[in-house]
Design a protein around this motif. Structure first.
Motif, PDB file in Angstrom:
ATOM      1  N   GLN A 156     -44.468  10.849  -8.697  1.00 16.64           N
ATOM      2  CA  GLN A 156     -43.095  10.427  -8.948  1.00 16.64           C
ATOM      3  C   GLN A 156     -42.261  11.576  -9.514  1.00 16.64           C
ATOM      4  O   GLN A 156     -42.785  12.509 -10.122  1.00 16.64           O
ATOM      5  N   LYS A 157     -40.957  11.490  -9.309  1.00 17.31           N
ATOM      6  CA  LYS A 157     -40.054  12.499  -9.848  1.00 17.31           C
ATOM      7  C   LYS A 157     -39.698  12.143 -11.297  1.00 17.31           C
ATOM      8  O   LYS A 157     -39.253  11.042 -11.585  1.00 17.31           O
ATOM      9  N   HIS A 158     -39.915  13.088 -12.182  1.00 16.06           N
ATOM     10  CA  HIS A 158     -39.590  12.899 -13.587  1.00 16.06           C
ATOM     11  C   HIS A 158     -38.786  14.078 -14.099  1.00 16.06           C
ATOM     12  O   HIS A 158     -38.741  15.142 -13.462  1.00 16.06           O
ATOM     13  N   SER A 159     -38.183  13.917 -15.253  1.00 12.03           N
ATOM     14  CA  SER A 159     -37.341  14.977 -15.812  1.00 12.03           C
ATOM     15  C   SER A 159     -38.153  16.137 -16.369  1.00 12.03           C
ATOM     16  O   SER A 159     -37.602  17.218 -16.617  1.00 12.03           O
ATOM     17  N   ALA A 160     -39.447  15.924 -16.591  1.00  9.24           N
ATOM     18  CA  ALA A 160     -40.327  16.976 -17.103  1.00  9.24           C
ATOM     19  C   ALA A 160     -41.757  16.625 -16.725  1.00  9.24           C
ATOM     20  O   ALA A 160     -42.031  15.556 -16.169  1.00  9.24           O
ATOM     21  N   ASP A 161     -42.678  17.514 -17.037  1.00  6.39           N
ATOM     22  CA  ASP A 161     -44.085  17.268 -16.777  1.00  6.39           C
ATOM     23  C   ASP A 161     -44.560  16.063 -17.601  1.00  6.39           C
ATOM     24  O   ASP A 161     -44.152  15.870 -18.742  1.00  6.39           O
ATOM     25  N   LEU A 162     -45.455  15.266 -17.005  1.00  3.92           N
ATOM     26  CA  LEU A 162     -45.926  14.056 -17.677  1.00  3.92           C
ATOM     27  C   LEU A 162     -46.566  14.358 -19.031  1.00  3.92           C
ATOM     28  O   LEU A 162     -46.412  13.589 -19.985  1.00  3.92           O
ATOM     29  N   THR A 163     -47.308  15.451 -19.134  1.00  6.97           N
ATOM     30  CA  THR A 163     -47.965  15.784 -20.390  1.00  6.97           C
ATOM     31  C   THR A 163     -46.965  16.087 -21.497  1.00  6.97           C
ATOM     32  O   THR A 163     -47.279  15.941 -22.687  1.00  6.97           O
ATOM     33  N   LYS A 164     -45.761  16.499 -21.114  1.00 14.19           N
ATOM     34  CA  LYS A 164     -44.704  16.727 -22.106  1.00 14.19           C
ATOM     35  C   LYS A 164     -43.975  15.430 -22.423  1.00 14.19           C
ATOM     36  O   LYS A 164     -43.688  15.126 -23.593  1.00 14.19           O
ATOM     37  N   LEU A 165     -43.694  14.638 -21.402  1.00 16.09           N
ATOM     38  CA  LEU A 165     -42.957  13.390 -21.602  1.00 16.09           C
ATOM     39  C   LEU A 165     -43.711  12.417 -22.500  1.00 16.09           C
ATOM     40  O   LEU A 165     -43.102  11.737 -23.336  1.00 16.09           O
ATOM     41  N   CYS A 166     -45.035  12.354 -22.368  1.00 17.16           N
ATOM     42  CA  CYS A 166     -45.808  11.339 -23.087  1.00 17.16           C
ATOM     43  C   CYS A 166     -45.872  11.599 -24.592  1.00 17.16           C
ATOM     44  O   CYS A 166     -46.378  10.760 -25.349  1.00 17.16           O
ATOM     45  N   ARG A 167     -45.341  12.719 -25.061  1.00 15.43           N
ATOM     46  CA  ARG A 167     -45.396  13.037 -26.492  1.00 15.43           C
ATOM     47  C   ARG A 167     -44.298  12.333 -27.288  1.00 15.43           C
ATOM     48  O   ARG A 167     -44.373  12.276 -28.513  1.00 15.43           O
ATOM     49  N   THR A 168     -43.285  11.830 -26.612  1.00 17.10           N
ATOM     50  CA  THR A 168     -42.178  11.174 -27.297  1.00 17.10           C
ATOM     51  C   THR A 168     -41.964   9.776 -26.737  1.00 17.10           C
ATOM     52  O   THR A 168     -42.351   9.474 -25.598  1.00 17.10           O
ATOM     53  N   ALA A 169     -41.299   8.941 -27.525  1.00 19.03           N
ATOM     54  CA  ALA A 169     -40.986   7.590 -27.058  1.00 19.03           C
ATOM     55  C   ALA A 169     -40.034   7.640 -25.872  1.00 19.03           C
ATOM     56  O   ALA A 169     -40.207   6.917 -24.888  1.00 19.03           O
ATOM     57  N   GLU A 170     -39.020   8.503 -25.951  1.00 15.38           N
ATOM     58  CA  GLU A 170     -38.050   8.602 -24.857  1.00 15.38           C
ATOM     59  C   GLU A 170     -38.727   9.002 -23.556  1.00 15.38           C
ATOM     60  O   GLU A 170     -38.464   8.427 -22.490  1.00 15.38           O
ATOM     61  N   GLY A 171     -39.621   9.995 -23.633  1.00 13.70           N
ATOM     62  CA  GLY A 171     -40.318  10.426 -22.426  1.00 13.70           C
ATOM     63  C   GLY A 171     -41.260   9.367 -21.891  1.00 13.70           C
ATOM     64  O   GLY A 171     -41.378   9.182 -20.674  1.00 13.70           O
ATOM     65  N   THR A 172     -41.935   8.666 -22.792  1.00 14.24           N
ATOM     66  CA  THR A 172     -42.852   7.622 -22.351  1.00 14.24           C
ATOM     67  C   THR A 172     -42.096   6.465 -21.704  1.00 14.24           C
ATOM     68  O   THR A 172     -42.577   5.861 -20.730  1.00 14.24           O
ATOM     69  N   TYR A 173     -40.925   6.137 -22.238  1.00 16.77           N
ATOM     70  CA  TYR A 173     -40.096   5.117 -21.571  1.00 16.77           C
ATOM     71  C   TYR A 173     -39.803   5.527 -20.135  1.00 16.77           C
ATOM     72  O   TYR A 173     -39.829   4.691 -19.219  1.00 16.77           O
ATOM     73  N   GLU A 174     -39.528   6.791 -19.913  1.00 12.61           N
ATOM     74  CA  GLU A 174     -39.254   7.254 -18.552  1.00 12.61           C
ATOM     75  C   GLU A 174     -40.467   7.029 -17.654  1.00 12.61           C
ATOM     76  O   GLU A 174     -40.330   6.551 -16.512  1.00 12.61           O
ATOM     77  N   ILE A 175     -41.656   7.356 -18.152  1.00  5.43           N
ATOM     78  CA  ILE A 175     -42.879   7.142 -17.371  1.00  5.43           C
ATOM     79  C   ILE A 175     -43.086   5.661 -17.088  1.00  5.43           C
ATOM     80  O   ILE A 175     -43.359   5.250 -15.952  1.00  5.43           O
ATOM     81  N   VAL A 176     -42.962   4.843 -18.125  1.00  8.81           N
ATOM     82  CA  VAL A 176     -43.223   3.402 -17.994  1.00  8.81           C
ATOM     83  C   VAL A 176     -42.236   2.739 -17.048  1.00  8.81           C
ATOM     84  O   VAL A 176     -42.616   1.934 -16.194  1.00  8.81           O
ATOM     85  N   ILE A 177     -40.979   3.086 -17.174  1.00 10.81           N
ATOM     86  CA  ILE A 177     -39.945   2.457 -16.334  1.00 10.81           C
ATOM     87  C   ILE A 177     -40.169   2.793 -14.864  1.00 10.81           C
ATOM     88  O   ILE A 177     -40.110   1.907 -13.994  1.00 10.81           O
ATOM     89  N   SER A 178     -40.435   4.052 -14.551  1.00  9.43           N
ATOM     90  CA  SER A 178     -40.648   4.424 -13.142  1.00  9.43           C
ATOM     91  C   SER A 178     -41.929   3.798 -12.599  1.00  9.43           C
ATOM     92  O   SER A 178     -41.976   3.376 -11.427  1.00  9.43           O
ATOM     93  N   THR A 179     -42.953   3.700 -13.440  1.00  8.33           N
ATOM     94  CA  THR A 179     -44.207   3.078 -12.996  1.00  8.33           C
ATOM     95  C   THR A 179     -44.006   1.591 -12.738  1.00  8.33           C
ATOM     96  O   THR A 179     -44.478   1.053 -11.721  1.00  8.33           O
ATOM     97  N   CYS A 180     -43.305   0.908 -13.631  1.00  8.75           N
ATOM     98  CA  CYS A 180     -43.042  -0.526 -13.442  1.00  8.75           C
ATOM     99  C   CYS A 180     -42.269  -0.773 -12.147  1.00  8.75           C
ATOM    100  O   CYS A 180     -42.588  -1.708 -11.395  1.00  8.75           O
ATOM    101  N   ALA A 181     -41.263   0.042 -11.888  1.00  9.00           N
ATOM    102  CA  ALA A 181     -40.463  -0.132 -10.674  1.00  9.00           C
ATOM    103  C   ALA A 181     -41.324   0.023  -9.421  1.00  9.00           C
ATOM    104  O   ALA A 181     -41.202  -0.751  -8.459  1.00  9.00           O
ATOM    105  N   SER A 182     -42.239   0.999  -9.447  1.00  7.95           N
ATOM    106  CA  SER A 182     -43.108   1.211  -8.288  1.00  7.95           C
ATOM    107  C   SER A 182     -44.083   0.053  -8.102  1.00  7.95           C
ATOM    108  O   SER A 182     -44.299  -0.417  -6.977  1.00  7.95           O
ATOM    109  N   LEU A 183     -44.676  -0.411  -9.195  1.00  8.97           N
ATOM    110  CA  LEU A 183     -45.620  -1.522  -9.098  1.00  8.97           C
ATOM    111  C   LEU A 183     -44.947  -2.786  -8.563  1.00  8.97           C
ATOM    112  O   LEU A 183     -45.504  -3.489  -7.714  1.00  8.97           O
ATOM    113  N   ILE A 184     -43.751  -3.057  -9.041  1.00 12.58           N
ATOM    114  CA  ILE A 184     -43.033  -4.254  -8.601  1.00 12.58           C
ATOM    115  C   ILE A 184     -42.648  -4.147  -7.129  1.00 12.58           C
ATOM    116  O   ILE A 184     -42.777  -5.116  -6.368  1.00 12.58           O
ATOM    117  N   SER A 185     -42.185  -2.989  -6.716  1.00 13.40           N
ATOM    118  CA  SER A 185     -41.734  -2.829  -5.325  1.00 13.40           C
ATOM    119  C   SER A 185     -42.874  -3.003  -4.333  1.00 13.40           C
ATOM    120  O   SER A 185     -42.665  -3.449  -3.201  1.00 13.40           O
TER     121      SER A 185
END
Length: 478
Positions: free
Chosen positions: A376-405
């Motif tokens: 998936q396209k993200h604003s930064a590398d996953l290993t960097k995003l998962c260190r903060t709540a804001e980055g993890t929200y980005e991961i979770v939201i995109s994953t939820c959208a893919s699972l639902i679709s």
């Protein structure tokens, strides 16, 4: 209390423990079945039971839940000494960390910074080992797990539930407006003392779970999962559908030896156990586990356990068994997804139920969503995003959208300690998923009960098959 200790190995281990005396703690024993190791801030208890079963427990002062717990059957002195050393390291770490660290949080950390200074001054005057620090709300999920208590300013008191969901092990309270407005450090410290003293373990669904089963099986269920601060291994012995014994091991990493210690101890106490249901992170196929980050590279764990203990073992994936537990307990959903994003991890997992049945897929790989998340396209590398709540929200939201679709479930149940604001996730996913395809969004605060139910259900199913098949060659399970 067990019978008087007779084993020469146990006596040798007790004598060895007394030879480990240090200035940092006091060893005492008023009865042969119990040794206590005392420090200023905590107490370690070593209890001896029949059949060489040994229990280690560390209890911190003014806390009911142990910060360290395990039990094992004493068969190997070197292994027992290693576990003792690990317990002592944990005990002394508590003693070194004499400060109670308290995190204040508001929108920008400006007003709470001033209050934190006042609180530090008051704590010093009162000779209290309290240390206060202030952060803005967007950093509370990143730093909060390293603190003993979290205080929310009145202007963000509405976030109390979200923060508690993410860090349920930590006392969290909103600062009363009249105390915050007057910067009344004395009154605040009194409230902190009361809050720390009243911490009680949360009620679970254990009794509800036990009532769901009516069977004659004798199954030891073991579940390993990533909590927000450590690896927890919970175990429940279900005898005829009722919980006959249970406990928990709290460690920093996943080790097969810890699981074997539980099995050895529980089978010594309950020799009638006929099946072991083992649920772990990773891909589980025909009793083999693939979890390379923890050192399991297609290891045949079920076979190892069967050969060592002579007890049939059913190995399962953690998300799958949570999903099966939810499916059993939450009867209104025919199609559901349980999505787990471990705290601080770039990769999550999912358990999928379609038309009431768990979807396992080729080589049981359904729900292993690493490839999807990494592509998936993200604003930064996953290993960097998962260190903060804001980055993890980005991961979770995109994953939820893919699972639902792809799967269009009736309900999407999520456990992600970094991102507990389920309404925010739903609103963001709704930007890309049509309203008529949106499932019900549910935050799962505690997945342990679901995991135990799912593990028991699968174990019951395969135990019945095992009883009717060749018991010398049981690894046909899927």
């Amino acid at each position: 209390m067990g019978q008087p200790i007779q084993s020469e190995l146990v006596l040798a281990f007790r004598n060895w423990i007394f030879s480990q005396d240090r200035d940092a703690y006091q060893i005492r024993s008023e009865e042969p079945e119990l040794i206590e190791i005392i420090t200023n801030r905590a107490k370690a208890e070593i209890r001896f039971y029949e059949m060489n079963v040994v229990e280690f427990r560390i209890l911190e002062n003014n806390k009911e839940d142990p910060s360290f717990y395990l039990h094992f059957q004493l068969n190997d002195m070197d292994h027992a000494k290693g576990l003792f050393d690990e317990m002592i390291d944990s005990l002394l770490a508590i003693e070194k960390n004499v400060q109670v660290k308290i995190l204040l949080c508001c929108t920008s950390a400006l007003t709470t910074s001033y209050f934190a200074e006042k609180l530090n001054e008051a704590a010093q005057m009162l000779s209290l080992h309290y240390v206060f620090k202030a952060v803005s709300y967007d950093h509370v999920y990143e730093e909060g797990l390293y603190y003993d208590m979290i205080l929310l300013a009145p202007q963000i008191a509405f976030q109390l539930k979200a923060v508690h969901n993410a860090m349920s092990e930590i006392p969290i309270m909103a600062i009363p407006a009249h105390i915050f407005g007057a910067y009344d450090a004395g009154a605040m410290i009194e409230l902190i003392k009361e809050k720390l003293a009243e911490q009680k373990p949360a009620r679970t669904k254990t009794e509800i779970v036990a009532e769901k089963f009516d069977n004659t099986a004798k199954i030891l269920c073991i579940g390993v999962f990533n909590s927000s601060r450590r690896i927890r291994t919970i175990y429940r012995y279900y005898r005829n559908g009722e919980i006959a014994d249970q406990g928990e091991v709290i460690k920093k990493n996943i080790q097969l030896k810890d699981i074997e210690d539980i099995i050895a101890a529980m089978t010594a106490i309950h020799p009638e156990i006929e099946c072991i249901g083992l649920t772990m992170p990773g891909t589980a196929v025909k009793g083999r586990l693939y979890l390379p980050e923890s050192g399991f590279n297609d290891e045949n764990i079920a076979q190892e356990i069967y050969q060592k203990y002579g007890i049939f073992c059913v190995l399962s994936n953690d998300c799958n068994q949570v999903a099966e537990g939810i499916n059993a307990m939450e009867e209104k959903y025919d199609n559901l997804i349980f999505y787990f994003q471990p705290y601080g991890s770039p990769i999550g997992g999912a358990g999928i139920v379609v038309n009431g049945n768990l979807v396992k897929g080729r080589n049981n790989a359904a729900g292993e969503i690493r490839s999807m998340q990494e592509s998936q396209k993200h604003s930064a590398d996953l290993t960097k995003l998962c260190r903060t709540a804001e980055g993890t929200y980005e991961i979770v939201i995109s994953t939820c959208a893919s699972l639902i679709s792809v799967l269009a479930p009736d309900a999407l149940l999520i456990h992600s300690a970094m991102t507990p604001d389920i309404e925010h996730i739903r609103q963001e996913v709704a930007r890309v998923i049509p309203a008529h395809n949106m499932p019900e969004f549910i935050y799962v605060n505690d997945m342990r009960e679901y995991m135990m139910v799912g593990t028991l259900l699968k174990s019951l199913k395969w135990l019945e098959v095992f009883r009717s098949r060749d018991k010398d060659n049981p690894y046909w399970q899927r």
